[in-house]
Design a protein around this motif. Structure first.
Motif, PDB file in Angstrom:
ATOM      1  N   ARG A  17       0.813  -0.919  -0.611  1.00 31.93           N
ATOM      2  CA  ARG A  17       0.083  -0.103   0.026  1.00 31.93           C
ATOM      3  C   ARG A  17       0.819   1.312   0.382  1.00 31.93           C
ATOM      4  O   ARG A  17       2.035   0.969   0.438  1.00 31.93           O
ATOM      5  N   ASP A  18       0.461   2.662  -0.417  1.00 31.92           N
ATOM      6  CA  ASP A  18       0.537   3.880  -0.122  1.00 31.92           C
ATOM      7  C   ASP A  18       1.220   4.146   0.765  1.00 31.92           C
ATOM      8  O   ASP A  18       0.287   4.316   2.396  1.00 31.92           O
TER       9      ASP A  18
ATOM     10  N   GLU B  56      -4.305   2.836   3.674  1.00 30.57           N
ATOM     11  CA  GLU B  56      -2.192   3.431   4.005  1.00 30.57           C
ATOM     12  C   GLU B  56      -2.022   3.844   4.981  1.00 30.57           C
ATOM     13  O   GLU B  56      -2.641   4.597   6.298  1.00 30.57           O
TER      14      GLU B  56
ATOM     15  N   ASP C  48      -3.298  13.906  -2.962  1.00 24.42           N
ATOM     16  CA  ASP C  48      -2.791  12.239  -2.530  1.00 24.42           C
ATOM     17  C   ASP C  48      -1.913  11.476  -4.032  1.00 24.42           C
ATOM     18  O   ASP C  48      -1.910  10.283  -3.697  1.00 24.42           O
ATOM     19  N   THR C  49      -0.380  12.147  -3.882  1.00 25.69           N
ATOM     20  CA  THR C  49       0.398  11.763  -4.434  1.00 25.69           C
ATOM     21  C   THR C  49       0.956  10.325  -3.504  1.00 25.69           C
ATOM     22  O   THR C  49       1.603  11.540  -2.869  1.00 25.69           O
ATOM     23  N   PRO C  50       0.974   9.055  -4.287  1.00 23.91           N
ATOM     24  CA  PRO C  50       2.344   8.177  -3.450  1.00 23.91           C
ATOM     25  C   PRO C  50       3.683   8.909  -2.740  1.00 23.91           C
ATOM     26  O   PRO C  50       4.056   9.294  -3.858  1.00 23.91           O
TER      27      PRO C  50
ATOM     28  N   LEU D  56       1.401   8.042   1.827  1.00 23.14           N
ATOM     29  CA  LEU D  56       0.996   9.101   1.403  1.00 23.14           C
ATOM     30  C   LEU D  56       1.803  10.019   2.902  1.00 23.14           C
ATOM     31  O   LEU D  56       1.884  10.499   3.527  1.00 23.14           O
TER      32      LEU D  56
ATOM     33  N   SER E  25       0.432   7.459   6.025  1.00 21.74           N
ATOM     34  CA  SER E  25       0.399   8.413   5.910  1.00 21.74           C
ATOM     35  C   SER E  25       1.923   9.091   7.093  1.00 21.74           C
ATOM     36  O   SER E  25       1.543   8.971   8.060  1.00 21.74           O
TER      37      SER E  25
ATOM     38  N   LYS F 268       6.087   3.163  -0.536  1.00 23.63           N
ATOM     39  CA  LYS F 268       5.220   2.255  -0.579  1.00 23.63           C
ATOM     40  C   LYS F 268       6.043   1.487   0.340  1.00 23.63           C
ATOM     41  O   LYS F 268       6.352   1.381   1.314  1.00 23.63           O
TER      42      LYS F 268
ATOM     43  N   TYR G 216      10.124   6.962  -2.492  1.00 28.30           N
ATOM     44  CA  TYR G 216      10.295   7.017  -3.275  1.00 28.30           C
ATOM     45  C   TYR G 216      11.938   8.028  -3.978  1.00 28.30           C
ATOM     46  O   TYR G 216      11.178   9.100  -3.137  1.00 28.30           O
TER      47      TYR G 216
END
Length: 199
Positions: A60-61, A139, A74-76, A63, A141, A79, A97
């Motif tokens: 899952r992301d 998610e 809501d751009t990841p 955030l 965050s 991960k 990332y």
């Protein structure tokens, strides 16, 4: 005059770079995503809810602020690579990332270390405390001020690359965090005295 010396010890562990997925991330962290304790809003997840979402969280992301940041939306930014339950506490390992080096710098320096889970609560027992008995966690965050004070990043992994005998190796530098009072006054310092610090 007696001279004193000291050494800084950094934990390192080599890893072999296996595939291009390792190139995807600038760095990694481990942290507490959630606990069954009562949060600052008077909500508490049961251990079963946390346990039932372990498998769901893998892949899952990550955030920033549950997608409410005006720039990132809501751009990841990363991960979740692994999730597990440790004595009723939901923990994760995640990668950030490469495109979000500014976010990684804040994590690495300890400025950004709070975590928060997001999803849908399906069953809540409303008493003095709202006990969440069923939920789907979608998610995790990064949160400057998490609602659950225990949801924190506790370990970061920075990467440096070396080549030895034709093998590209990742050297993993680790840093552990403890809670810090950021309200302490800033002290102005003129110069660094290494001898005094060693004493």
């Amino acid at each position: 005059m007696q001279e004193n010396s000291f050494q800084a010890i950094i934990e390192i562990a080599p890893q072999i770079l296996k595939d291009s997925e390792d190139e995807e991330f600038i760095g990694y962290f481990e942290g507490v995503a959630s606990t069954p304790e009562i949060d600052l809003e008077g909500d508490a997840f049961t251990v079963d809810v946390l346990k039932n979402n372990v498998d769901r969280l893998r892949g899952r992301d990550i955030l920033f602020g549950h997608g409410r940041d005006p720039t990132l939306k809501d751009t990841p930014v990363g991960k979740i690579l692994d999730a597990w339950l440790d004595n009723g506490i939901l923990k994760i390992k995640a990668g950030i990332y490469r495109a979000f080096s500014d976010v990684w710098e804040k994590i690495k320096s300890g400025i950004l270390r709070g975590l928060s889970i997001g999803g849908v609560a399906k069953k809540i027992k409303r008493e003095t405390v709202n006990v969440i008995e069923d939920a789907e966690i979608d998610e995790v965050s990064l949160a400057p001020k998490p609602v659950n004070p225990s949801a924190q990043i506790y370990h970061v992994f920075g990467k440096a690359f070396t080549v030895k005998d034709g093998v590209l190796t990742v050297v993993e530098n680790t840093k552990k965090f403890e809670k810090v009072d950021f309200d302490l006054p800033v002290i102005e310092r003129g110069s660094w005295d290494g001898s005094a610090a060693a004493k």
